[in-house]
Scaffold this active site. Structure first.
Site, PDB file in Angstrom:
ATOM      1  N   LYS A 178       0.843  -1.211   0.000  1.00  0.00           N
ATOM      2  CA  LYS A 178       0.000   0.000   0.000  1.00  0.00           C
ATOM      3  C   LYS A 178       0.868   1.248   0.000  1.00  0.00           C
ATOM      4  O   LYS A 178       1.510   1.571   0.994  1.00  0.00           O
ATOM      5  CB  LYS A 178      -0.895   0.036   1.251  1.00  0.00           C
ATOM      6  CG  LYS A 178      -1.817   1.254   1.219  1.00  0.00           C
ATOM      7  CD  LYS A 178      -2.290   1.679   2.581  1.00  0.00           C
ATOM      8  CE  LYS A 178      -1.953   3.078   2.988  1.00  0.00           C
ATOM      9  NZ  LYS A 178      -2.057   4.161   2.019  1.00  0.00           N
ATOM     10  N   GLU A 253       9.659   1.878  10.967  1.00  0.00           N
ATOM     11  CA  GLU A 253      10.644   2.954  10.834  1.00  0.00           C
ATOM     12  C   GLU A 253       9.869   4.251  10.897  1.00  0.00           C
ATOM     13  O   GLU A 253       8.965   4.471  10.082  1.00  0.00           O
ATOM     14  CB  GLU A 253      11.402   2.838   9.499  1.00  0.00           C
ATOM     15  CG  GLU A 253      12.392   1.705   9.444  1.00  0.00           C
ATOM     16  CD  GLU A 253      13.500   1.786  10.489  1.00  0.00           C
ATOM     17  OE1 GLU A 253      13.722   2.881  11.049  1.00  0.00           O
ATOM     18  OE2 GLU A 253      14.112   0.749  10.761  1.00  0.00           O
TER      19      GLU A 253
HETATM   20  P1  NAP Z   1       2.015   8.533   8.045  1.00  0.00           P
HETATM   21  O1  NAP Z   1       0.963   9.558   7.999  1.00  0.00           O
HETATM   22  O2  NAP Z   1       2.244   7.829   9.333  1.00  0.00           O
HETATM   23  O3  NAP Z   1       1.647   7.500   6.897  1.00  0.00           O
HETATM   24  C1  NAP Z   1       2.485   6.419   6.558  1.00  0.00           C
HETATM   25  C2  NAP Z   1       1.659   5.339   5.887  1.00  0.00           C
HETATM   26  O4  NAP Z   1       0.760   4.779   6.855  1.00  0.00           O
HETATM   27  C3  NAP Z   1       0.790   5.873   4.747  1.00  0.00           C
HETATM   28  O5  NAP Z   1       0.743   4.913   3.716  1.00  0.00           O
HETATM   29  C4  NAP Z   1      -0.553   6.026   5.425  1.00  0.00           C
HETATM   30  O6  NAP Z   1      -1.647   6.002   4.541  1.00  0.00           O
HETATM   31  C5  NAP Z   1      -0.552   4.804   6.328  1.00  0.00           C
HETATM   32  N1  NAP Z   1      -1.522   4.838   7.417  1.00  0.00           N
HETATM   33  C6  NAP Z   1      -2.159   5.908   7.962  1.00  0.00           C
HETATM   34  N2  NAP Z   1      -3.001   5.503   8.931  1.00  0.00           N
HETATM   35  C7  NAP Z   1      -2.909   4.163   9.015  1.00  0.00           C
HETATM   36  C8  NAP Z   1      -3.530   3.166   9.830  1.00  0.00           C
HETATM   37  N3  NAP Z   1      -4.433   3.471  10.750  1.00  0.00           N
HETATM   38  N4  NAP Z   1      -3.181   1.879   9.648  1.00  0.00           N
HETATM   39  C9  NAP Z   1      -2.260   1.545   8.732  1.00  0.00           C
HETATM   40  N5  NAP Z   1      -1.654   2.430   7.916  1.00  0.00           N
HETATM   41  C10 NAP Z   1      -1.966   3.733   8.060  1.00  0.00           C
HETATM   42  O7  NAP Z   1       3.421   9.133   7.587  1.00  0.00           O
HETATM   43  P2  NAP Z   1       3.725  10.045   6.314  1.00  0.00           P
HETATM   44  O8  NAP Z   1       3.164  11.405   6.559  1.00  0.00           O
HETATM   45  O9  NAP Z   1       3.316   9.334   5.065  1.00  0.00           O
HETATM   46  O10 NAP Z   1       5.313  10.093   6.330  1.00  0.00           O
HETATM   47  C11 NAP Z   1       6.014  11.003   7.118  1.00  0.00           C
HETATM   48  C12 NAP Z   1       6.574  10.309   8.346  1.00  0.00           C
HETATM   49  O11 NAP Z   1       7.313   9.174   7.954  1.00  0.00           O
HETATM   50  C13 NAP Z   1       7.552  11.185   9.117  1.00  0.00           C
HETATM   51  O12 NAP Z   1       7.315  11.082  10.501  1.00  0.00           O
HETATM   52  C14 NAP Z   1       8.914  10.594   8.775  1.00  0.00           C
HETATM   53  O13 NAP Z   1       9.911  10.804   9.723  1.00  0.00           O
HETATM   54  C15 NAP Z   1       8.567   9.148   8.629  1.00  0.00           C
HETATM   55  N6  NAP Z   1       9.581   8.454   7.837  1.00  0.00           N
HETATM   56  C16 NAP Z   1      10.428   7.606   8.468  1.00  0.00           C
HETATM   57  C17 NAP Z   1      11.421   6.943   7.776  1.00  0.00           C
HETATM   58  C18 NAP Z   1      12.354   5.996   8.462  1.00  0.00           C
HETATM   59  O14 NAP Z   1      12.888   5.132   7.794  1.00  0.00           O
HETATM   60  N7  NAP Z   1      12.555   6.099   9.764  1.00  0.00           N
HETATM   61  C19 NAP Z   1      11.552   7.154   6.398  1.00  0.00           C
HETATM   62  C20 NAP Z   1      10.676   8.030   5.772  1.00  0.00           C
HETATM   63  C21 NAP Z   1       9.682   8.674   6.506  1.00  0.00           C
HETATM   64  P3  NAP Z   1      -2.207   7.328   3.806  1.00  0.00           P
HETATM   65  O15 NAP Z   1      -2.053   6.999   2.401  1.00  0.00           O
HETATM   66  O16 NAP Z   1      -3.628   7.454   4.202  1.00  0.00           O
HETATM   67  O17 NAP Z   1      -1.399   8.492   4.241  1.00  0.00           O
END
Ligand code: NAP
Length: 483
Positions: A178, A253
């Site tokens: 996804k 992550e």
């Molecule tokens: P996010 O809002 O947490 O979303 C990540 C993924 O999870 C998206 O595909 C999202 O779907 C999905 N998601 C949302 N709610 C969910 C639920 N209840 N159950 C399962 N999946 C769900 O994060 P983001 O805004 O996309 O990315 C930014 C964050 O990612 C930042 O905090 C960044 O630091 C972190 N990040 C970490 C790393 C690492 O390797 N440590 C690398 C890159 C980014 P949607 O399509 O609906 O949004």
């Protein structure tokens, strides 16, 4: 015709077939919000169930496939990504807003990841030991975990899915992927290549839609044996709860608030380069971004002046334009969040040095200037992940104080130091509380063949990438045999 010349209409890929969604959504070019990049299929719970069912049905066949077959499939995907890195990079720049060179580099990295795991597929190792009992032989082998749910964020829409999908398939698992809703076209473009790589129907499935519906179904479904998630800490906690409560394997992550320490003996130009690249490239939208610049007193003012001068010269603009240093913020809500943090910083007494203003360009987009503040550790802009082009300089009395400030965070993804002192570099590598450390390098920017991941609230579970990926994507079996 190139992918980037048309409005794409990505569909789900379930059980070897392209399938319409129950609804559709659109993705928008953040450099030109008048442009729709893709009109994509969105799934509900039932369609997500179909994809999971297909992956479960395909598992026995793919789990027993030969390493040679897996290697050939992954190698083909890697070669095509590398061959089409310019075209796919343009798609990435249009949909996510990273500059064109950064986008092309990311697609190339995705290609290298597939090629690396093509090699790993034919190097799956086990062990044979003599038993402590006479006449018995003990074998330790690795087997696939099963159906893997892959949930990816929007900020690396090729590389992050690649570093999850490639090892999952290499070790004989089947996949339901996804992508984030902001970048469906990138997820689809990757899936489209994988769909032609000779996998059996159902071994790889793409399902698009909201985290709340599609993501939640993936993490709760009893047939999903493991979930690899990258995203925010808040969502990560929900993923952890839903998976561990039903005994599924999970790897998370999450966020970062990464420190870059600059000592008085550092090469100042190199340190400023590291800060600019680490804090502001990819519009600061990297989990490894150096958003906390911790600078010792003796070099503090000179560092701030030079960094400010560099920021003034950075070119912010349309991600597809040549010569741009920083593209737009990914969407309106992230832009508003960044702006809100700038206000919080001012209200809490952080000193604004430069930038942060919203700016207009020839096309309507989510543009803002890179922002720099002088802050104290207790300020929210210096302690919470903003995920935008905003960095804070904090003054340290000496190396020991700088190290203490660097570690004073709930996050632990990456930590960097700029110094010419071997003693301090070695001490920092040992004592920084982070999964990755950098000496005289930006905190962001890593290799594809070594482990990636953090400590504390940044990560949970086994590391991603490199041969350490086997820890998550395989399960170990110990077999005894009377010889
Ligand atoms: P996010 O809002 O947490 O979303 C990540 C993924 O999870 C998206 O595909 C999202 O779907 C999905 N998601 C949302 N709610 C969910 C639920 N209840 N159950 C399962 N999946 C769900 O994060 P983001 O805004 O996309 O990315 C930014 C964050 O990612 C930042 O905090 C960044 O630091 C972190 N990040 C970490 C790393 C690492 O390797 N440590 C690398 C890159 C980014 P949607 O399509 O609906 O949004």
């Amino acid at each position: 015709m190139k992918l980037t010349d048309i409005r794409l209409q990505p569909r789900h890929y379930i059980n070897g077939a392209w399938v319409n969604g129950t609804t559709t959504g659109i993705s928008i070019n953040p450099s030109n919000t008048a442009e729709v990049v893709a009109e994509y299929a969105r799934a509900d719970r039932n369609q997500t169930d179909d994809a999971i069912g297909a992956a479960a049905d395909a598992l026995p066949q793919w789990a027993l496939s030969t390493p040679q077959r897996r290697a050939e499939a992954l190698d083909m995907v890697g070669s095509e990504l590398l061959a089409r890195k310019e075209e796919l990079g343009e798609l990435l720049a249009r949909e996510e807003g990273k500059t064109l060179p950064e986008s092309i580099g990311e697609v190339a990295r995705a290609g290298q990841l597939f090629k690396f795991f093509a090699g790993e597929a034919i190097r799956i190792q086990g062990e044979t030991l003599a038993s402590v009992r006479p006449g018995i032989q003990v074998d330790i082998t690795r087997e696939p975990v099963g159906v893997i749910g892959i949930i990816a964020p929007w900020n690396f829409p090729f590389a992050i899915p690649a570093w999850k999908i490639a090892p999952a398939l290499a070790y004989g698992n089947t996949v339901v992927f996804k992508p984030a809703e902001l970048v469906p076209a990138c997820g689809w473009a990757l899936a489209e290549i994988i769909s032609r790589s000779g996998l059996p129907a159902g071994a790889f499935n793409l399902i698009m839609g909201s985290g709340r519906e599609v993501g939640q179904t993936l993490i709760e479904h009893p047939a999903v044996n493991a979930v690899s998630f990258t995203g925010s800490v808040g969502t990560g906690k929900r993923v952890l709860e839903a998976t561990t409560s039903r005994g599924a394997k999970v790897q998370l992550e999450m966020g970062g608030k990464n420190p870059l320490v600059v000592l008085g003996d550092a090469d100042l130009d190199q340190a400023v380069d590291c800060a600019v690249q680490g804090a502001y490239f990819s519009t600061g939208q990297r989990c490894t971004a150096s958003s906390r610049l911790i600078v010792t007193r003796d070099i503090h003012d000179a560092f701030v002046v030079r960094l400010r001068n560099r920021l003034e010269a950075l070119k912010v603009g349309n991600a597809l334009e040549r010569g741009i240093d920083m593209g737009p913020v990914v969407d309106q809500s992230q832009l508003e969040q960044n702006q809100a943090y700038l206000n919080i910083g001012r209200e809490e007494g952080a000193v604004h040095v430069w930038g942060g203003e919203r700016v207009e360009r020839a096309t309507p987009g989510h543009y803002m200037l890179p922002a720099l503040f002088l802050a104290q550790p207790e300020h929210r802009i210096a302690s919470e992940e903003i995920f935008g082009p905003v960095a804070c300089v904090m003054e340290a009395q000496n190396y020991e104080h700088a190290l203490a400030l660097a570690n004073d965070t709930p996050f632990g993804l990456c930590a960097g130091i700029c110094t010419t002192s071997l003693k301090h570099a070695v001490h920092f590598k040992r004592h920084a509380q982070a999964g990755m450390t950098m000496v005289n390098l930006p905190t962001a920017g890593v290799d594809f063949h070594v482990p990636f991941g953090g400590r504390k609230e940044s990560s949970y579970g086994p590391r991603e990438q490199g041969r350490y990926a086997a820890e998550f994507y395989t399960t170990v079996k110990t077999s005894y045999m009377l010889a």
